[in-house]
Design a protein around this motif. Sequence first.
Motif: not given
Length: 169
Positions: A29, A121, A123
């Motif tokens: 992450r 998010t 990644w």
Amino acid sequence: MSFTYDDVGATRKPGFCPPGFHPLHVRTRIGEGEDVFRRAAEAVMTWEMHRAVGLALDASADRAAPDVDVTLTLAGMIKAPCRVVWTVEEHRRAGWAYGTLPGHPECGEESFVVDRTGDGTVWLTVNAFSRAAKWYSRAAGPATRGLQHAYARRCGAAVRRLCGPLSEF
């Protein structure tokens, strides 16, 4: 120079690993948001990530693109010649993969892809399949795979660091 393995481009297929090779999958992450995604994608596409983990890198272009030759130098003495086999640059996904050329201590392919999921998010995913190609890689046995996993984790940490305070969560 020709690639040292048959399944060129196969890291595009999630979970693919040819018989006799060892798989690697590390997902880190990085942070959240469009700005973090853009910065992370740029770090991956311009070799900045590799330099940030401490590798010397000589590439035939400033940016990853198919057929760009890249030679990584490990520990100041081990040369690892590769060639970019595919790239992707989309709205929520950017990255590339390189395959090994003669002289590389391993045989196989490795991809580095940044993606931004629906919740924002960001990644970094490192996928690879490899097997030893040099005597010293074979002699190191499972330690080589441990080093590969540590390297993939360092890549994620480097990208997160390069994205700065935008990526903190």
